[in-house]
Design a protein around this motif. Structure first.
Motif, PDB file in Angstrom:
ATOM      1  N   ASN A 328       1.049  -1.379  -0.387  1.00 34.02           N
ATOM      2  CA  ASN A 328      -0.169   0.271   0.113  1.00 34.02           C
ATOM      3  C   ASN A 328       0.729   1.152  -0.078  1.00 34.02           C
ATOM      4  OD1 ASN A 328      -2.045  -1.564  -0.269  1.00 34.02           O
ATOM      5  ND2 ASN A 328      -2.706  -0.760   2.192  1.00 34.02           N
ATOM      6  N   ARG A 329       2.093   1.260   0.008  1.00 33.36           N
ATOM      7  CA  ARG A 329       3.100   2.383  -0.610  1.00 33.36           C
ATOM      8  C   ARG A 329       3.934   2.384  -1.380  1.00 33.36           C
ATOM      9  NH1 ARG A 329       3.322   6.263   4.929  1.00 33.36           N
ATOM     10  NH2 ARG A 329       1.409   4.889   6.362  1.00 33.36           N
ATOM     11  N   ASP A 330       3.473   0.930  -1.774  1.00 33.46           N
ATOM     12  CA  ASP A 330       4.433   1.455  -3.740  1.00 33.46           C
ATOM     13  C   ASP A 330       4.049   1.997  -4.309  1.00 33.46           C
ATOM     14  OD1 ASP A 330       5.543   0.339  -5.655  1.00 33.46           O
ATOM     15  OD2 ASP A 330       4.891  -1.889  -5.773  1.00 33.46           O
ATOM     16  N   PRO A 331       5.039   2.597  -4.542  1.00 29.88           N
ATOM     17  CA  PRO A 331       5.848   4.117  -4.950  1.00 29.88           C
ATOM     18  C   PRO A 331       5.887   4.326  -6.569  1.00 29.88           C
ATOM     19  CG  PRO A 331       7.208   3.542  -4.184  1.00 29.88           C
ATOM     20  CD  PRO A 331       7.267   2.756  -3.404  1.00 29.88           C
ATOM     21  N   GLY A 332       5.207   2.581  -7.250  1.00 25.86           N
ATOM     22  CA  GLY A 332       4.681   2.685  -8.490  1.00 25.86           C
ATOM     23  C   GLY A 332       2.994   2.149  -8.614  1.00 25.86           C
ATOM     24  N   HIS A 333       2.721   2.155  -7.590  1.00 22.10           N
ATOM     25  CA  HIS A 333       0.923   1.839  -7.604  1.00 22.10           C
ATOM     26  C   HIS A 333       0.201   2.808  -7.266  1.00 22.10           C
ATOM     27  CE1 HIS A 333      -2.124  -0.949  -8.234  1.00 22.10           C
ATOM     28  NE2 HIS A 333      -2.925   0.138  -7.583  1.00 22.10           N
ATOM     29  N   PHE A 334       1.094   3.295  -5.652  1.00 19.98           N
ATOM     30  CA  PHE A 334       0.926   4.972  -5.588  1.00 19.98           C
ATOM     31  C   PHE A 334       1.591   5.903  -5.665  1.00 19.98           C
ATOM     32  CE2 PHE A 334      -1.893   1.235  -3.230  1.00 19.98           C
ATOM     33  CZ  PHE A 334      -3.019   1.408  -3.681  1.00 19.98           C
ATOM     34  N   PRO A 335       1.215   6.670  -6.384  1.00 20.65           N
ATOM     35  CA  PRO A 335       2.327   7.959  -6.615  1.00 20.65           C
ATOM     36  C   PRO A 335       2.237   8.790  -5.124  1.00 20.65           C
ATOM     37  CG  PRO A 335       1.476   7.924  -8.134  1.00 20.65           C
ATOM     38  CD  PRO A 335       0.763   6.496  -7.329  1.00 20.65           C
ATOM     39  N   ASP A 336       4.014   8.707  -4.463  1.00 16.46           N
ATOM     40  CA  ASP A 336       4.103  10.121  -3.791  1.00 16.46           C
ATOM     41  C   ASP A 336       3.368   9.428  -2.441  1.00 16.46           C
ATOM     42  OD1 ASP A 336       4.136  11.759  -1.895  1.00 16.46           O
ATOM     43  OD2 ASP A 336       3.640  13.437  -2.734  1.00 16.46           O
ATOM     44  N   PRO A 337       3.739   7.511  -2.071  1.00 19.89           N
ATOM     45  CA  PRO A 337       2.446   7.148  -1.256  1.00 19.89           C
ATOM     46  C   PRO A 337       2.563   7.424  -0.134  1.00 19.89           C
ATOM     47  CG  PRO A 337       4.599   6.193  -2.071  1.00 19.89           C
ATOM     48  CD  PRO A 337       5.079   7.295  -2.968  1.00 19.89           C
ATOM     49  N   ASN A 338       3.190   8.089   0.505  1.00 16.92           N
ATOM     50  CA  ASN A 338       3.148   8.762   2.007  1.00 16.92           C
ATOM     51  C   ASN A 338       2.142  10.101   2.640  1.00 16.92           C
ATOM     52  OD1 ASN A 338       4.943   6.341   2.863  1.00 16.92           O
ATOM     53  ND2 ASN A 338       6.653   7.550   2.053  1.00 16.92           N
ATOM     54  N   LYS A 339       2.085  10.330   0.579  1.00 14.83           N
ATOM     55  CA  LYS A 339       0.852  11.689   1.009  1.00 14.83           C
ATOM     56  C   LYS A 339      -0.038  11.125   1.191  1.00 14.83           C
ATOM     57  CE  LYS A 339      -0.791  15.429  -1.350  1.00 14.83           C
ATOM     58  NZ  LYS A 339      -0.776  15.805  -3.257  1.00 14.83           N
ATOM     59  N   PHE A 340      -1.084  12.194   2.500  1.00 14.93           N
ATOM     60  CA  PHE A 340      -2.767  11.647   2.608  1.00 14.93           C
ATOM     61  C   PHE A 340      -3.786  11.968   1.910  1.00 14.93           C
ATOM     62  CE2 PHE A 340      -6.469  12.404   5.547  1.00 14.93           C
ATOM     63  CZ  PHE A 340      -6.683  11.416   5.277  1.00 14.93           C
ATOM     64  N   ASP A 341      -4.105  11.698   0.718  1.00 16.83           N
ATOM     65  CA  ASP A 341      -4.792  12.829  -0.109  1.00 16.83           C
ATOM     66  C   ASP A 341      -5.987  12.264  -0.664  1.00 16.83           C
ATOM     67  OD1 ASP A 341      -6.056  14.084  -2.542  1.00 16.83           O
ATOM     68  OD2 ASP A 341      -4.077  13.488  -3.780  1.00 16.83           O
ATOM     69  N   VAL A 342      -7.247  12.754   0.326  1.00 15.67           N
ATOM     70  CA  VAL A 342      -8.638  12.509   0.593  1.00 15.67           C
ATOM     71  C   VAL A 342      -9.013  12.062  -0.894  1.00 15.67           C
ATOM     72  CG1 VAL A 342      -8.802  13.075   2.214  1.00 15.67           C
ATOM     73  CG2 VAL A 342      -9.554  14.469   1.007  1.00 15.67           C
ATOM     74  N   GLU A 343      -8.236  12.415  -2.004  1.00 16.90           N
ATOM     75  CA  GLU A 343      -8.818  12.500  -3.830  1.00 16.90           C
ATOM     76  C   GLU A 343      -8.246  12.236  -4.277  1.00 16.90           C
ATOM     77  OE1 GLU A 343     -10.730  16.405  -4.377  1.00 16.90           O
ATOM     78  OE2 GLU A 343      -9.592  16.427  -3.754  1.00 16.90           O
ATOM     79  N   ARG A 344      -7.070  10.450  -3.497  1.00 21.81           N
ATOM     80  CA  ARG A 344      -6.226   9.890  -4.506  1.00 21.81           C
ATOM     81  C   ARG A 344      -6.881   9.095  -5.475  1.00 21.81           C
ATOM     82  NH1 ARG A 344      -1.146   8.095  -3.755  1.00 21.81           N
ATOM     83  NH2 ARG A 344      -0.812   8.969  -1.714  1.00 21.81           N
ATOM     84  N   PRO A 345      -6.752   8.944  -6.872  1.00 25.48           N
ATOM     85  CA  PRO A 345      -7.561   8.333  -7.831  1.00 25.48           C
ATOM     86  C   PRO A 345      -8.108   6.855  -7.482  1.00 25.48           C
ATOM     87  CG  PRO A 345      -6.256   9.741  -9.042  1.00 25.48           C
ATOM     88  CD  PRO A 345      -5.972   9.849  -7.774  1.00 25.48           C
ATOM     89  N   ASN A 346      -7.603   6.295  -7.500  1.00 26.30           N
ATOM     90  CA  ASN A 346      -7.396   4.700  -7.301  1.00 26.30           C
ATOM     91  C   ASN A 346      -7.030   4.678  -5.313  1.00 26.30           C
ATOM     92  OD1 ASN A 346      -4.104   5.350  -6.966  1.00 26.30           O
ATOM     93  ND2 ASN A 346      -3.350   4.242  -8.141  1.00 26.30           N
ATOM     94  N   ALA A 347      -6.874   4.914  -4.557  1.00 25.86           N
ATOM     95  CA  ALA A 347      -6.819   5.016  -3.861  1.00 25.86           C
ATOM     96  C   ALA A 347      -7.523   3.483  -2.833  1.00 25.86           C
ATOM     97  CB  ALA A 347      -6.881   5.963  -2.406  1.00 25.86           C
ATOM     98  N   ARG A 348      -8.997   3.261  -3.953  1.00 26.09           N
ATOM     99  CA  ARG A 348      -9.974   1.914  -3.561  1.00 26.09           C
ATOM    100  C   ARG A 348      -8.972   0.510  -3.989  1.00 26.09           C
ATOM    101  NH1 ARG A 348     -15.305   2.344  -2.414  1.00 26.09           N
ATOM    102  NH2 ARG A 348     -15.990   5.207  -2.085  1.00 26.09           N
ATOM    103  N   THR A 349      -7.813   0.872  -4.826  1.00 26.66           N
ATOM    104  CA  THR A 349      -7.196  -0.249  -4.948  1.00 26.66           C
ATOM    105  C   THR A 349      -6.665  -1.022  -4.194  1.00 26.66           C
ATOM    106  OG1 THR A 349      -5.598   0.907  -6.233  1.00 26.66           O
ATOM    107  CG2 THR A 349      -7.006   0.093  -7.912  1.00 26.66           C
ATOM    108  N   HIS A 350      -6.355  -0.480  -2.480  1.00 21.44           N
ATOM    109  CA  HIS A 350      -5.494  -0.776  -1.624  1.00 21.44           C
ATOM    110  C   HIS A 350      -6.227  -2.023  -1.604  1.00 21.44           C
ATOM    111  CE1 HIS A 350      -8.532  -1.034   1.459  1.00 21.44           C
ATOM    112  NE2 HIS A 350      -8.724  -0.235   0.923  1.00 21.44           N
ATOM    113  N   LEU A 351      -4.915  -3.380  -0.444  1.00 26.19           N
ATOM    114  CA  LEU A 351      -5.618  -3.906  -0.022  1.00 26.19           C
ATOM    115  C   LEU A 351      -4.562  -4.445   0.850  1.00 26.19           C
ATOM    116  CD1 LEU A 351      -1.743  -5.660  -2.645  1.00 26.19           C
ATOM    117  CD2 LEU A 351      -4.019  -5.635  -3.204  1.00 26.19           C
ATOM    118  N   ALA A 352      -5.650  -3.108   2.222  1.00 20.60           N
ATOM    119  CA  ALA A 352      -5.497  -3.799   3.537  1.00 20.60           C
ATOM    120  C   ALA A 352      -6.759  -4.327   3.520  1.00 20.60           C
ATOM    121  CB  ALA A 352      -6.088  -2.234   4.211  1.00 20.60           C
ATOM    122  N   PHE A 353      -7.142  -5.091   3.143  1.00 16.53           N
ATOM    123  CA  PHE A 353      -8.733  -6.412   3.542  1.00 16.53           C
ATOM    124  C   PHE A 353      -7.843  -7.150   2.768  1.00 16.53           C
ATOM    125  CE2 PHE A 353     -11.528  -2.474   3.771  1.00 16.53           C
ATOM    126  CZ  PHE A 353     -12.095  -2.543   5.135  1.00 16.53           C
TER     127      PHE A 353
END
Ligand code: HEM
Length: 420
Positions: A328-353
């Motif tokens: 979920n912090r892979d910069p190749g999938h989530f650019p600027d991965p450590n930034k909290f951005d409530v409008e991140r376009p692909n946030a729903r593709t996270h693998l937390a579940f």
């Protein structure tokens, strides 16, 4: 074929487990899977490889039940305590098909969408009562006063165990986490074994009540009366195992996400303003908080065959730690991965579940608790501040990660409106 990348720092040292995020985003681009010699295991870090493993239950088995027993599998005193209870049976999280599917189908039936939807009003009432209790105080430990009780009260009601004090359920849940987390001292593991037996005795009583009284309706009753494809009822140990899965998986993780969410609100007030101006963003914000929190930080797999992950050969029998938190912090999938951005376009593709056949069965319930909990907090309270930074601590654990305390101050929204 390249050799596995060796890493110098132990990924599972207390320092890195407490503050792993810089390590993840720096390491993943050149070492998507690493070998950790001190633990003799492979840690799978990149988004793509975590997906590959989670989707492939044929090559990567979840039969890691023995690992979960910690010293309970080897220490005679701890084994003796555990033997007073019921066997720690594999049901969901540490099982493979076909047995996993048998449990999953039964639990899915017990955990139907209508049942979760019916919880919505109760979750909101519980969240309101918790805010009622703190709003005039102007300060509290957010973990103790909100993040722990909300999921415990919700799961206890679902399990028909609402009379058990929150503190007791928390101790039971912590006991499993200590035994499974690979980091607790022997004394803590011994105390945990006693608590696990106490948990089992309590729920054996609930199971017996439901066998005797068919009018009781809750998840435990559905499990007691469930029949598998071959018309066999679940044994007591199997039912206990499912209850244990729901209790631990559902508590610690949701608590950590609520606490991390509050910390993110305090550190990024402009993101909160954005959501309050456009409440449709509440759901997106929760996904971004889940991505950044990843409280189920790493789960186990065992290579069932000789196989390959990227450029690394994985031998049959190897132990893997699937780091959802790193993916979920892979910069190749989530650019600027450590930034909290409530409008991140692909946030729903996270693998937390997670994903694949073990994907979290409680994800809809957890999302509901998080959206409702944050709505109640952010619409009624404001000006959140951390009052004692020194109290912020992430106890090291190989499987989970979350704040143990979050002392905060705040004001009521009304007071803010009056002051303007
Ligand atoms: C923010 C909250 C939560 C997070 C981040 C979370 C995360 C996860 C993850 C990553 C897995 C997959 C494990 C693997 O692939 O090995 C999982 C499985 C599971 N979760 Fe959750 N979980 C949460 C809340 C809940 C809740 C509320 C419940 C139930 C009340 C629950 C019940 C389960 C169960 C039973 C499994 C095992 C499913 C299986 O193996 O088929 N979880 N969870």
């Amino acid at each position: 074929m390249n050799a596995p990348v060796q890493i110098n720092p132990d990924l599972f040292s207390d320092e890195i487990l407490s503050e792993p995020n810089p390590f993840y985003s720096e390491t993943i681009p050149h070492s998507p899977v690493v070998y950790v010699p001190s633990r003799q295991l492979y840690a799978v870090l990149s988004y793509d490889l975590v997906v590959q493993v989670a989707d492939d239950h044929i090559n990567f088995s979840s039969q890691f039940g023995e690992l979960l027993k910690g010293l309970g599998a080897t220490d005679p005193e701890i084994m003796a305590v555990l033997s007073e209870g019921w066997p720690l049976t594999d049901s969901l999280i540490s099982n493979d098909p076909p047995l996993h599917g048998r449990f999953r189908r039964l639990v899915s039936r017990a955990f139907t969408m209508p049942r979760v939807a019916a919880m919505e009003a109760e979750i909101r009432n519980t969240a309101r009562e918790l805010v009622d209790a703190i709003e005039r105080r102007g300060a509290c430990d957010f973990v103790t006063n909100f993040a722990i009780p909300l999921p415990i009260l919700v799961i206890s009601r679902l399990l028909g165990s609402g009379e058990v004090p929150v503190q007791t359920v928390k101790e039971w849940s912590d006991a499993f986490v200590h035994l499974f987390g690979g980091k607790a001292s022997r004394d803590v593991q011994l105390a945990s074994a006693h608590l696990i037996v106490a948990f089992q005795r309590h729920f054996i009583g609930k199971i017996a009540e439901r066998r005797a009284d068919r009018t009781i309706e809750d998840i435990i009753a559905s499990l007691v009366h469930a029949r598998t494809e071959d018309d066999e009822p679940l044994s007591d140990a199997e039912i206990l195992s499912v209850i244990q899965a729901l209790l631990i998986a559902g508590n610690e993780t949701t608590t950590s996400t609520l606490a991390e969410g509050m910390k993110l609100f305090i550190e990024h007030p402009q993101q909160v303003e954005k959501v309050l101006r456009n409440p449709k963003l509440f759901g997106d914000m929760v996904e971004e908080i889940l991505r950044l929190t990843s409280p189920a930080a790493g789960l186990w797999r065992i290579a069932a065959n000789d196989t390959q992950l990227g450029e690394v050969a994985i031998p049959k029998g190897a132990l893997l730690n699937l780091r959802f938190a790193a993916a979920n912090r892979d910069p190749g999938h989530f650019p600027d991965p450590n930034k909290f951005d409530v409008e991140r376009p692909n946030a729903r593709t996270h693998l937390a579940f997670g994903r694949g056949i073990h994907m979290c069965i409680g994800n809809m319930l957890a999302r509901k608790e998080l959206v409702i909990g944050f709505e109640e907090l952010l619409t009624r309270l404001t000006d959140f501040r951390i009052t004692d930074r020194a109290a912020l601590n992430y106890p090291p654990n190989m499987v989970t990660r979350g704040l143990s305390a979050l002392p905060i101050s705040f004001r009521r929204q009304l007071e803010r409106a009056d002051a303007l």
